[in-house]
Structure formats: structure tokens, C-alpha cells
Design an enzyme around this catalytic site. Structure first.
Site, PDB file in Angstrom:
ATOM      1  N   HIS A  38       0.235  -0.742   0.279  1.00  0.00           N
ATOM      2  CA  HIS A  38      -0.308  -0.078  -0.296  1.00  0.00           C
ATOM      3  C   HIS A  38       0.871   1.089   0.048  1.00  0.00           C
ATOM      4  O   HIS A  38       2.702   1.249   0.111  1.00  0.00           O
ATOM      5  CB  HIS A  38      -0.370  -0.148   1.294  1.00  0.00           C
ATOM      6  CG  HIS A  38      -1.865  -0.662   0.785  1.00  0.00           C
ATOM      7  ND1 HIS A  38      -3.501  -0.605   0.237  1.00  0.00           N
ATOM      8  CD2 HIS A  38      -2.484  -2.281   1.653  1.00  0.00           C
ATOM      9  CE1 HIS A  38      -3.924  -1.818   0.202  1.00  0.00           C
ATOM     10  NE2 HIS A  38      -3.414  -2.678   1.159  1.00  0.00           N
ATOM     11  N   ASP A  67       0.205   6.740  -3.997  1.00  0.00           N
ATOM     12  CA  ASP A  67      -0.940   6.028  -4.473  1.00  0.00           C
ATOM     13  C   ASP A  67      -1.025   7.516  -5.890  1.00  0.00           C
ATOM     14  O   ASP A  67      -0.986   6.643  -7.008  1.00  0.00           O
ATOM     15  CB  ASP A  67      -2.026   5.925  -3.622  1.00  0.00           C
ATOM     16  CG  ASP A  67      -1.794   4.974  -2.821  1.00  0.00           C
ATOM     17  OD1 ASP A  67      -1.541   4.010  -2.694  1.00  0.00           O
ATOM     18  OD2 ASP A  67      -2.637   4.514  -2.069  1.00  0.00           O
TER      19      ASP A  67
END
Length: 780
Positions: A38, A67
């Protein structure tokens, strides 16, 4: 996709224009490539997470940095650049985006700023990570927060003043050891009032103090509300990528939605960049004019001396024949070349000039090869017939040479106007290829004995047969050229865009090479296009009436000023082109004579029935075959140039062409034997291909650089036209002819041998090598 067997290798074979984007956390290779992760994991191994947080453990931000910024935004940027490349080259791209590398890239400032001491202290104690009291957040009395960013001294003074503190009692701003105490003092001051009260103090000042707004209140702030910074989507307020007003594309306002905005914006960015991709067939059709021109040139080279001798032209007038055409071209070519930049013919800017010059070539060829026969049929008096034959043939030679030299500039400018950057390179390659093939075919046709053939008997003489082939070849290939690629008339849109997309305004500056224009009335400003194009792309309602712009006529005086004020790298390129053509013409104009006198040791002044004269004629014939070798090698070397270009660049190719020619001609002059000379004729083709392509490629690159610089600096499109630049280069050919015609004959007479011609060509060419190395600007 790739697990389904639909990777880029497979899909690009089906559609080479496909843009294939990969977006992964750790990338396509490496030990972590197949591991889950992540945002926090990608930030961790990128090195960026170690810099985030306060004095304790590193603290990750909300998943924006890896991200969305390092991943999504970098991937979108890669796709945009791939679309731009596809528009120019027609080829798709594979975009491989790793969030680890993307996060590191968007955080490049951290690495670059370490050397200046921004991060010398522990985490949380530096200038920009919360350590400085003037760069952080403070709680107000109502439990809200204010953000402070008063780094510069003048802003810091306003902060202290707004807080009601006495600057004299505070330590120096950059006293690191006192920062904790100053922060506590600032916190005490901010805690004494509400957020609204502090906004009343700092709004409208340069103290760099703003309220920290919650997500559900950001759209209510007066600044955001005035700009329309947030849109209503699905019952929620969301940030708008390009607020309405002056920055929006027409028809893509707040009610239009993102899809409509991006549809218009995409055309504004990609539709106005370069002309569409041209097929190989179209580029070959465009290049056929060079085959026809060089075919006719070769015919003239083979027959000009016999024709002039047959009509009785005195030797004293030979220099006049060779000087008239280049003198006229040197004076007139820049004027007409520049005016073609502003021709408003519905057929385009260049093609009307090419058609007129092509017709002049045909007329000149007809007078040159058929002048004697025409005069004999019209004039009956023998004494007048000879005089008129000389006049008509001389006019034909001068007219043909002038038009054939002149047509090169508009042809190159036509190519540059209608082709993308990659297609310009391909087009110039095909020009060089067909130039060599045309010359070879012309020399072969000229070397054949047509007088005793059936066609010669039918048409009357060898000259009429040659004219038949030349006129047929030239007419056919000129027609193919003129109908090869459509040319947009000046003032019309190059391509239709979406209905609500406005035309970009161009050609409004008067830099070097631009014709001065009458001042235009103040335009009515309308909404501007996608901001990536910069402020220069303002549009005007005059797009509906493109022909209202009035241009002054180009005068010789204004053109001379334009040529004098040309940028230094253009001037150096012209000088180098002059040196190259001077060397090339020195060798080519006297090469057959050199073969007859020096290599074969014949005598052109001996009796025509003597062995010495026959030996000279044999040398001239072999010299024609050498010129044929030159033409073939020119075509072949155009392919070699494409192979060498990625390794040595345009400047390297320019240097190699001059050096090989200079070395080869020096060897021919020093060791004049038959086999060596014929073998070294191939270096003539290397020089020929270089002169016909590299300078024009450099012109194209220089224009490309200037267009990119104008876009980056926000300047409007316009400036110098390619017509005047191509004309300036072609002028150097005429100037070289003047120099050679005026000086080389005298040099031969002074030395007493034509061997000085070859050695002069070698010397000038090698001097050109030095000039290229020192003065020609390198382009990537």
C-alpha cells in the site's frame, strides 16, 4: 491483462498505435515486484517516508503521495506524453509506472535540497517539517487551526506584527535553538482568539496565514466560492481540475462535466501540435519532383557544351551564360521565397510557385535543346539565323538554370509545411534518394546515341529525343508532386476541431524572416484553451474572418534587413552551405575536362581528327560514367545517413560529408589514374546527399527548437517562415556558382592546368570541415 495473455507485445502487434499503461506499486521487476503493498509500503522503500512526521516515529500522510501523485498522476502524465508522441509519429507507447519510483520522483526536492542544509537536523526540527515556529499549524480558542508559512523575513515581520508581539523581544528568526520557545509564544498568542477573528487580522496581508478548513467547509470559503473551485457531483462537493471562467474551454463550464472538458482540451493540446502522419507513398510522390529535376539537370550537364558549340557561341560569352542565372537567382530568390510564406492562394502557399517554376524549367529546356531548330524554321536569312540561335539557346540555358535552382526552396518549404517532424526527416531522405536516382537516369539517357535510333529518325535529331524524354519525365513527376499532399491555404484552419474549440492565433510577430504586417485591430478576447498551451494561445473572434489580416509587400530593402538580422546559427549554416557548394561545383563543373586532360592526358585544343583530341573525348565519356557513379552513390548514401544519424547526429553527418569529399578529391588530384578516380567518384555522391539534406534538416531542427522555446516562454506563434530560410540556403548555391564561374576559370588560366580545380575543391571542403566543427550549432 497480461495474465490473460493480453500484454503489450501482443496488443501492439494488432494495433501499433495503442498506448498501453501499467500502474503497479513496486514495478515490473525486482524482488518485490509480485508482492502486495500500500501507499505506506511504497513510501517506505522510496526513502520519502523517513522524512515525514514529527520528532517521534515516521508518520505516513494520507495515501496521496505514492498512490495518487507518484502513481496515478505520473501514469496520466505518461499517457499524455504518449498521445503526443503518437500524434507526431503514429507509434504507440508502453507506460510502466511504479508508485515507488513515482513517489521518489515527485519528491525529488528532498534529494536536491539536502546539499543546502534544509534537512541537517533530526526529523521534525527542520525548516519545512514542523520544526520552525513560522511554518506549522496553531490551535485557536474555538478549537480550530490556523496554518502559518511565513518563511521570508518580510512575511515573518507581518506575522509577528499581526500576532501583537514585539519583534525586539523575540530571538532572531533563524536561531534554531530558540525555535521551541518561539513556537510556545506563537501558540499562546493564537490560542487567545477564534479562527474567524484571526482571519479578520490576516486576510488581505502577506503574512502567509490562512485558516485550516474541513472538507465539508472548504467550498464555502469566499475565495473558493468566487472561483468555482468545487463542483457538485453525486450530492457531494468535489475539487474541480480547471475552474470555470477564463481558464475553461468553451462549452466545458461547470454544467458540462469533466468528459466534455477533457474532450475539448485534448483536441486543443494534441490537434494543434503537428500535421498528421504522412504515408510512405505520399512522401515518395512528393519526392518525385527531385527525380525529375535532377534528370533534367543531368541532361543539361551532358549536352550544354555541345549545344552551345553547335550554335557558334563565342568563348568570350561562356562566363556570361554561367553567371547570368545564379546572379538572377541570388537577387530574386529570397524575395520570392519570403513572399511564398505569405501567399494567400486557395491552392496553398508553395504549390503556385512550384508550378510556375516548373513551367519555366520546361520552357527553358525546350529553348535550350530545340532553339537552333526553332530559329532555323522561322528565320531564313543565314547571317541572322546564327545570332538568333545563340540568343534563344542562351535564354533557354539561363531560364532553365534559374528555375531549376530556384524550385528547391519552395519544394523544401512545402515539405516542412505539410509534414510532422518525423515525416520531414523521412521526406528529406526520399528527396536525397530520388535526387541520386534521377541524376543517374539522366546521365544514362544522355550517354546513349539516340541520333541513329528509330526514335531519333522519327523526331528529327538526338536533341529532340532527349527533350521528349526530359519533358515527359518532368511533366509526369511534377504533376505527382503537386498532387501528393494537400496544402492548407494561409489563414485557414489546418484541421477541423470540435465545434466549440477555437482556433489558435499565430503568425503575429515580426521576427527575423517574417514580413512586417499592418497592425491588427484590438481583438475581442474570448475564453482561452487548455492551460498547458500557455498564455500565448489566446484566441480571437477574428478566426471567423481569417483573411482580414493585411500584409505589407516584401521589398528588397526589408528582405536585406531580414537577412542581415538573421540569428547567428542560421548565418553560420548559410556560410557553411556556401563553402560546401563552392567545393562541390569546383569539382563537378570541370570534372569531365579533368578526366580528359589529366587522367587520359588528351588535348581539347588539338585538331578534331587527331589522336590527342580523340583521347580527350574518351576521357570525357568516362567522366560522364563517373558522374553516374556519383548519382548512384548519392542515392545509396541517403540510406547510410539514416543509419549513422542516431550515433553521430546531424552535425556529425555534416562534418563527415565534407571530410570524405575533401579527402577523396585530394587523393584524385594527387593520384590521377583511371580506376582510382572512378572509385573515388563515390565521394561526390556523399557530398551531394549531404548538401541536399543535412542543412535543411538543421533548419527544421532550429525551427522546432524555436517553437518549443516560444511555447515554454508563453510567446505567441509566428516569427520566421521556413520559406525565407530555405530560400536563404538555396541562395548560397547561386552565390557559389557566381564565385566558381567568376574565379575558377581565371585560376585555371593562371596555373595552366585543370588539376588546380580538384585541389581547390578539396581545400575548400576541408576548410568547411573546420567551420562545421567550430560554428555549426549542435542539435539533439
Amino acid at each position: 491483462m497480461e495474465k490473460l495473455g493480453l500484454g503489450p507485445d501482443v496488443l501492439l502487434q494488432e494495433n501499433p498505435r495503442l498506448v498501453y499503461a501499467r500502474l503497479t506499486g513496486f514495478g515490473q521487476s525486482g524482488p518485490y515486484a509480485s508482492s502486495a503493498g500500500h501507499d505506506i509500503n511504497y513510501l517506505a522503500i522510496s526513502g520519502v517516508l523517513s522524512m515525514l512526521g514529527g520528532r517521534g516515529a515516521p508518520q505516513p500522510p494520507i495515501n496521496l503521495l505514492a498512490d495518487f501523485a507518484g502513481g496515478g498522476l505520473m501514469c496520466a502524465l505518461g499517457i499524455s506524453l504518449a498521445l503526443l508522441e503518437r500524434h507526431a509519429s503514429g507509434r504507440g507507447q508502453v507506460i510502466d509506472t511504479s508508485m515507488v519510483e513515482g513517489a521518489a520522483y515527485v519528491s525529488s526536492f528532498l534529494w536536491k535540497s539536502r546539499a543546502v542544509g534544509l534537512w541537517n537536523r533530526p526529523r521534525g526540527e527542520n525548516l519545512l517539517d514542523g520544526g520552525a515556529p513560522f511554518y506549522g499549524t496553531y490551535r485557536t480558542s474555538d478549537g480550530k487551526y490556523m496554518a502559518v508559512g511565513a518563511i521570508e523575513p518580510q512575511f515573518y515581520d507581518l506575522l509577528v506584527q499581526g500576532l501583537g508581539l514585539d519583534a525586539a523581544t523575540l530571538p532572531p528568526q533563524m536561531s534554531f535553538s530558540d525555535w521551541p520557545a518561539v513556537r510556545a509564544e506563537f501558540a499562546r498568542a493564537f490560542g487567545g482568539r477564534t479562527q474567524e477573528e484571526w482571519c479578520g487580522v490576516f486576510d488581505g496581508t502577506d503574512a502567509c496565514v490562512t485558516p485550516v478548513l474541513p472538507l465539508d467547509q472548504a467550498h464555502t470559503h469566499p475565495h473558493n466560492r468566487l472561483r468555482g473551485s468545487f463542483l457538485q457531483e453525486g450530492g457531494e462537493k468535489v475539487g474541480h481540475d480547471a475552474p470555470g471562467g477564463r481558464g475553461a474551454v468553451p462549452g466545458a463550464g461547470r454544467g458540462g462535466g469533466k468528459g466534455q472538458y477533457l474532450g475539448s482540451g485534448e483536441w486543443a493540446v494534441f490537434g494543434a501540435v503537428e500535421p498528421p502522419r504522412r504515408t510512405r507513398g505520399r512522401l515518395l510522390m512528393h519526392s518525385t519532383v527531385m527525380f525529375g529535376r535532377e534528370f533534367c539537370y543531368a541532361v543539361e550537364a551532358a549536352f550544354v557544351t555541345p549545344v552551345l558549340l553547335s550554335v557558334g557561341l563565342p568563348r568570350s560569352l561562356y562566363s556570361l551564360v554561367w553567371l547570368l542565372s545564379p546572379t538572377l537567382g541570388f537577387v530574386l530568390q529570397p524575395v520570392i521565397g519570403s513572399s511564398s510564406d505569405h501567399c494567400t492562394s486557395p491552392w496553398g502557399r508553395r504549390r503556385p510557385y512550384i508550378l510556375a517554376l516548373g513551367a519555366m524549367m520546361l520552357v527553358g529546356l525546350a529553348l535550350f535543346l530545340n532553339g537552333d531548330a526553332m530559329v532555323s524554321a522561322i528565320v531564313t536569312e543565314r547571317s541572322r539565323r546564327s545570332t538568333w540561335a545563340i540568343v534563344v539557346v542562351m535564354c533557354g540555358v539561363v531560364l532553365f538554370d534559374f528555375a531549376a535552382d530556384f524550385i528547391d526552396g519552395p519544394v523544401k518549404a512545402y515539405l516542412f509545411d505539410v509534414c510532422s517532424h518525423q515525416d520531414k526527416e523521412r521526406g528529406l531522405h526520399y528527396h536525397a534518394l530520388l535526387t541520386g536516382l534521377g541524376g543517374a537516369c539522366g546521365y544514362l539517357v544522355g550517354a546513349m546515341d539516340w541520333g541513329h535510333s528509330a526514335l531519333g529518325v522519327l523526331l528529327g535529331s538526338e536533341y529532340q529525343v532527349i527533350f521528349f524524354f526530359s519533358a515527359l519525365t518532368w511533366g509526369l513527376f511534377l504533376s505527382l508532386h503537386l498532387f501528393s499532399i494537400p496544402e492548407t491555404a494561409l489563414g485557414q484552419a489546418a484541421a477541423p476541431g470540435p465545434p466549440d474549440t477555437l482556433l489558435l492565433l499565430g503568425n503575429q510577430s515580426s521576427g527575423y524572416g517574417a514580413v512586417p504586417k499592418e497592425p491588427l485591430p484590438e481583438p475581442e478576447l474570448r475564453a482561452r484553451s487548455f492551460s498547458a498551451l500557455g498564455e500565448a494561445n489566446s484566441v480571437t473572434s477574428s478566426a471567423k474572418q481569417p483573411n482580414k489580416e493585411v500584409q505589407k509587400r516584401m521589398t528588397l530593402k526589408s528582405l536585406v534587413l531580414v537577412m542581415i538580422n538573421m540569428p547567428g546559427h542560421y548565418r553560420s549554416l548559410c556560410v557553411c552551405h556556401l563553402l560546401g557548394w563552392t567545393a562541390f561545383l569546383c569539382n563537378m563543373l570541370f570534372f569531365t575536362d579533368f578526366m580528359g586532360q589529366i587522367v587520359y592526358k588528351g588535348n581539347p585544343y588539338a585538331e578534331h581528327n587527331s589522336t590527342a583530341y580523340s583521347t580527350y573525348e574518351r576521357g570525357v565519356e568516362v567522366g560522364c560514367w563517373g558522374l553516374c557513379i556519383n548519382a548512384v552513390s548519392s542515392a545509396l548514401y541517403s540510406y547510410v545517413q539514416r543509419l549513422l544519424l542516431p550515433y553521430i547526429g546531424l552535425k556529425g553527418l555534416y562534418f563527415v560529408g565534407y571530410f570524405v569529399f575533401g579527402l577523396g578529391t585530394s587523393l584524385i588530384g594527387l593520384f590521377p589514374n583511371i580506376m582510382a578516380t572512378l572509385t573515388l567518384c563515390s565521394v561526390f555522391g556523399v557530398m551531394s546527399s549531404t548538401l541536399y539534406t543535412i542543412p535543411f534538416n538543421l533548419i527544421s531542427e532550429y525551427h522546432k527548437e524555436e517553437q518549443a522555446q516560444r511555447k515554454m516562454s508563453g510567446e505567441e506563434e509566428g516569427g520566421r517562415g521556413t520559406g525565407v530560410d530555405c530560400a536563404a540556403l538555396t541562395c548560397m548555391v547561386q552565390l557559389a556558382q557566381i564565385v566558381v564561374g567568376a574565379g575558377l576559370g581565371a585560376l585555371v588560366n593562371m596555373v595552366g592546368s585543370v588539376i588546380v580545380v580538384v585541389l581547390s575543391a578539396s581545400t575548400v571542403s576541408l576548410f568547411g570541415c573546420l567551420f562545421i566543427a567550430l560554428f555549426i550549432r549542435h542539435v539533439d
